[in-house]
Scaffold this motif. Sequence first.
Motif, PDB file in Angstrom:
ATOM      1  N   LEU A 163       0.759  -1.117   0.001  1.00 49.85           N
ATOM      2  CA  LEU A 163       0.152   0.140   0.069  1.00 49.85           C
ATOM      3  C   LEU A 163       0.721   1.284   0.071  1.00 49.85           C
ATOM      4  O   LEU A 163       0.632   2.283  -0.635  1.00 49.85           O
ATOM      5  CB  LEU A 163      -0.982  -0.120   1.166  1.00 49.85           C
ATOM      6  N   ALA A 164       1.899   1.365   0.863  1.00 52.69           N
ATOM      7  CA  ALA A 164       2.735   2.206   0.871  1.00 52.69           C
ATOM      8  C   ALA A 164       3.629   2.505  -0.482  1.00 52.69           C
ATOM      9  O   ALA A 164       3.567   3.796  -1.067  1.00 52.69           O
ATOM     10  CB  ALA A 164       3.843   2.365   1.864  1.00 52.69           C
ATOM     11  N   ASP A 171       4.129   8.398  -0.640  1.00 51.60           N
ATOM     12  CA  ASP A 171       5.188   9.129  -1.104  1.00 51.60           C
ATOM     13  C   ASP A 171       6.508   8.526  -0.268  1.00 51.60           C
ATOM     14  O   ASP A 171       7.561   9.086  -0.790  1.00 51.60           O
ATOM     15  CB  ASP A 171       5.131  10.767  -0.727  1.00 51.60           C
ATOM     16  N   GLY A 172       6.137   7.663   0.459  1.00 57.22           N
ATOM     17  CA  GLY A 172       7.327   7.021   1.105  1.00 57.22           C
ATOM     18  C   GLY A 172       6.872   6.052   2.402  1.00 57.22           C
ATOM     19  O   GLY A 172       5.676   5.943   2.552  1.00 57.22           O
ATOM     20  N   LYS A 232       8.550   5.466  -8.131  1.00 59.36           N
ATOM     21  CA  LYS A 232       8.417   7.135  -7.745  1.00 59.36           C
ATOM     22  C   LYS A 232       9.780   7.670  -7.512  1.00 59.36           C
ATOM     23  O   LYS A 232      10.517   7.045  -6.515  1.00 59.36           O
ATOM     24  CB  LYS A 232       7.510   7.211  -6.559  1.00 59.36           C
ATOM     25  N   PRO A 233      10.362   8.645  -8.204  1.00 60.19           N
ATOM     26  CA  PRO A 233      11.820   8.996  -7.878  1.00 60.19           C
ATOM     27  C   PRO A 233      12.186   9.622  -6.552  1.00 60.19           C
ATOM     28  O   PRO A 233      13.405   9.542  -6.156  1.00 60.19           O
ATOM     29  CB  PRO A 233      11.952  10.281  -9.083  1.00 60.19           C
TER      30      PRO A 233
END
Length: 323
Positions: free
Chosen positions: A169-170, A175-176, A198-199
């Motif tokens: 889920l994270a 975003d982290g 995600k960068p």
Amino acid sequence: MVTRWGMTVPLGGVSLAGHDSVFATLTEAGFTDFWSSEVNGADAFTPLTLASVWQPQARLGTAIAPVFTRGPGLLAMTAAALADAAPGRFQLGIGASSPVVVGDWNAVDFTQPFARSRDVLRFLRAALAGDMVDETYETFQIRRFRLERPPATPPQLLLAALRPGMLHLAAAEADGVILNWLAATDVPQALAEVKTDKPDFDVVARIFVCPTEDHEYARTVGRRMIAAYLTVPAYLEFHRWLGREPSLGPMWKAWAAGDRRAALAAIPDEVVDELIVHGSPAECRAQVNRYAEAGVTVPVMALIPTPELEKDALGVLTALGRN
């Protein structure tokens, strides 16, 4: 090389009003981040609000604000206010917390922790963007909520996660991720479940640090902490998933039987040494760096009280820093 270096605040034995010197010392020592927790000490937001003013360049984060103990709207308002005070510097970490914190201490039913965490995450994403939220989620219903003061820069949302479901889920929606109660050698197993491109996806780890060369003292304190935390069902299952059943099984069995003394005695030294960083400040710093080498982007120390800290707290903080 890790570019961020965090400390859990506030420190024990220092009033919040006296933390201006603590924050200054940490900043001078090379700490870039101040992260708060929320159990039964200070709330998660007041120490960070002070830090946002006293150290206007510092990064700030909650690890964690529980998703049960504030209503969704109040959590959004609180996060929005801190994001407004520290634009672009605040990350909101949320998580399920535990039955004791949520149920026993805050009189809220600790039910469906995964679904509640997911629903609060989705609500916060919309609310902190300034959207009108009129939605029926699985675990609660929101009717026509809109922040009066949405932050110009919404905070990044991080999710505390232990096992695969929450880790997935994270990766998918946050975003982290925030990791807790694991060894540096456990980080790859956890991150193998976090598949994301995600960068700017942050991996925060809360690392218990006991800065003392008295290893007997550190192991005694560490055993007490391990017995208190890793018998909580969520953490027990986490460490079973990590493969520690052979080493922690005797502790779990004794604890379930009500024999606390036997449970403490059953915890092997090697488990304490894996989960509790201890030694001289230089040795502690090197051990924390191992988490970064394993994939943690924001290692965050959580200090365990020691005689050395009681005698010269600012000196120890300086020695733990990177400068």
